[in-house]
Write an enzyme that holds these catalytic residues in place. Structure first.
Site, mmCIF file in Angstrom:
data_model
loop_
_atom_site.group_PDB
_atom_site.id
_atom_site.type_symbol
_atom_site.label_atom_id
_atom_site.label_comp_id
_atom_site.label_asym_id
_atom_site.label_seq_id
_atom_site.Cartn_x
_atom_site.Cartn_y
_atom_site.Cartn_z
ATOM 1 N N GLY A 207 24.779 22.959 -25.425
ATOM 2 C CA GLY A 207 24.470 23.264 -24.028
ATOM 3 C C GLY A 207 24.637 22.057 -23.137
ATOM 4 O O GLY A 207 25.241 21.054 -23.537
ATOM 5 N N ASN A 208 24.142 22.148 -21.928
ATOM 6 C CA ASN A 208 24.177 20.995 -21.018
ATOM 7 C C ASN A 208 22.928 21.028 -20.142
ATOM 8 O O ASN A 208 22.106 21.934 -20.259
ATOM 9 C CB ASN A 208 25.469 21.008 -20.187
ATOM 10 C CG ASN A 208 25.567 22.234 -19.305
ATOM 11 O OD1 ASN A 208 24.779 22.415 -18.393
ATOM 12 N ND2 ASN A 208 26.527 23.117 -19.625
ATOM 13 N N ARG A 209 22.796 20.057 -19.251
ATOM 14 C CA ARG A 209 21.539 19.855 -18.540
ATOM 15 C C ARG A 209 21.439 20.615 -17.225
ATOM 16 O O ARG A 209 20.507 20.401 -16.453
ATOM 17 C CB ARG A 209 21.317 18.350 -18.316
ATOM 18 C CG ARG A 209 20.979 17.607 -19.599
ATOM 19 C CD ARG A 209 20.991 16.101 -19.391
ATOM 20 N NE ARG A 209 20.422 15.739 -18.107
ATOM 21 C CZ ARG A 209 20.802 14.693 -17.390
ATOM 22 N NH1 ARG A 209 21.748 13.911 -17.836
ATOM 23 N NH2 ARG A 209 20.237 14.427 -16.236
ATOM 24 N N SER A 210 22.373 21.491 -16.930
ATOM 25 C CA SER A 210 22.310 22.182 -15.631
ATOM 26 C C SER A 210 21.070 23.071 -15.553
ATOM 27 O O SER A 210 20.824 23.902 -16.428
ATOM 28 C CB SER A 210 23.568 23.031 -15.434
ATOM 29 O OG SER A 210 23.413 23.834 -14.283
#
Ligand code: PMT
Length: 404
Positions: A207-210
């Site tokens: 995933g990512n931090r958005s």
């Protein structure tokens, strides 16, 4: 609070203990660029000194119909106002206004205006729950008056209940929404928000931090400006009323949701952080630690934005975002060209308070033909306003070059 910039607001303050919070409302209206004309009732002056409002507002506070030198202050206030905001609104002021009674400058001003009116009630729970007060509020609502309801909390006497005035920031946000230009009315705006999650196994993902904050702010601003909004999101950030929300998790789900709906959109804003790669073969069961370090083979996802560029219909405005570090301008420009965009909104996600998860952002908006807007550090709603101003600019004039 772009809706308030240069707009004339009568700030009515009536006699409840929450009048002290109206000082903060006044300051925030001023900060948002409004011209504030304060009006206090006699009761309010028992709670807060008039000098405070005179010092903070755009002009001296008015308290009486008979203030010299102005012979008819209520008509000047009512006729020149873009908005009349009463915070706090007591049961008396609500009752007078609902029944067409003018017995002081504030109630006279309420009757002498055709501007939108916002009432922010604050009173003790027993008064708030009185059927007479609720009937008056229902009547006012049916006439188009906006009521910002009180919350539950500690009241003046130390007891806890419903009747506590809404927070100043929320009150000013409502005022700003009411005064927002309806320059997106009749348009459908498709927004994506949040980071996608690509499963490794049933419990793990890439995933990512958005956080979705920037995308949801875009959706809220577009809705406030009259657009029909479709929001494809991976997060549960607040959603503006009336938005068509599609919840997705993976890049493939986002691709389906966006490509299905893009043909009906006049404007597409791709604020989501979409995974570029996903595990090729997610494990059907949880990968066990004692089985050794797994090798995870990745495969590329579809570049949704590039696909939108290929399918774009005439008249559609396509806006991509670029989360960059290093030479932000150069990377963003190359995305603008490579994906055939009308605008790219670049953020340097290595800078303090910018990009992922923060409440603030700083963006550089680039378009073909040298179009450029460089924003300062601002909250994400203000960034949304800046981006949508650029969209309107592109749709109307086609090109421009400015700095903000
Ligand atoms: O959500 P927040 O915490 O508020 O943070 C906001 C933000 C930093 C996520 C946002 O401002 C932002 O920059 N969004 C784009 C992030 C990103 O994925 O950038 P990118 O440079 O990797 O992608 C460029 C563009 O292509 C983006 O519009 C992206 O949506 C799109 N893309 C990317 C990959 C892919 N497979 N499909 C795409 O459509």
């Amino acid at each position: 609070m772009g809706g308030l910039q240069g707009r004339r607001v009568v700030l009515g303050v009536s006699g409840g203990i929450a009048a002290y919070k109206a000082v903060e409302v006044c300051r925030r209206l001023m900060d948002a660029g409004a011209y504030v004309m304060p009006v206090m009732t006699r009761g309010a002056t028992h709670m807060v000194g008039p000098t405070t409002f005179s010092a903070l507002a755009s002009e001296p506070v008015r308290m009486s119909l008979w203030d010299a030198p102005e012979p008819i202050p209520h008509t000047r206030l009512g006729q020149t106002a873009d908005l009349v905001l009463v915070a706090p609104a007591t049961a008396r002021v609500i009752g007078c206004y609902a029944n067409g009674i003018s017995n002081d400058l504030l109630t006279a001003t309420l009757l002498a205006t055709r501007a939108p009116v916002v009432l922010v009630p604050a009173m003790h729970t027993e008064m708030w729950e009185q059927p007479a007060v609720q009937l008056n509020l229902d009547l006012l609502r049916s006439r188009g008056v906006t009521i910002v309801p009180p919350g539950v909390g500690r009241l003046a006497g130390g007891d806890v209940g419903a009747g506590r005035m809404a927070e100043p920031a929320d009150i000013v946000a409502v005022a700003s929404e009411i005064l927002a230009p309806q320059d997106l009315a009749g348009l459908t705006v498709l927004v994506t928000a949040g980071g996608t999650r690509e499963p490794i196994d049933p419990v793990r993902f890439v995933g990512n931090r958005s956080s979705g904050k920037q995308g949801h702010a875009l959706a809220a601003e577009a809705a406030a400006r009259g657009a029909d909004v479709v929001l494809v999101t991976t997060t549960n950030q607040p959603v503006p009323p009336g938005t068509d929300v599609v919840c997705v998790e993976t890049a493939a789900e986002m691709e389906d949701a966006v490509l299905d709906r893009a043909a009906g959109a006049d404007v597409v804003l791709m604020a989501a952080a979409v995974a570029d790669f996903r595990p090729k073969a997610p494990a059907p069961d949880k990968i066990k630690k004692n089985e050794g370090i797994p090798e995870i083979v990745l495969e590329p996802t579809t570049d949704i934005l590039a696909e939108l560029g290929r399918r774009r219909r005439p008249g559609q405005t396509l806006v991509g975002f670029a989360a960059e570090t290093g030479d932000v301008r150069a990377y963003a420009s190359s995305k603008l060209r490579a994906k055939g965009l009308d605008l790219v909104v670049a953020n340097d996600v290595s800078a303090p308070d910018v990009g992922f998860e923060h409440d603030t952002n700083r963006v550089l908006v680039l378009g073909p033909d040298g179009f450029e807007i460089e924003g300062s550090l601002m909250d994400k709603r203000a960034v949304a306003r800046l981006v949508l101003d650029a969209v309107i600019d592109r749709r109307t004039s086609g090109e421009g070059k400015q700095k903000k």
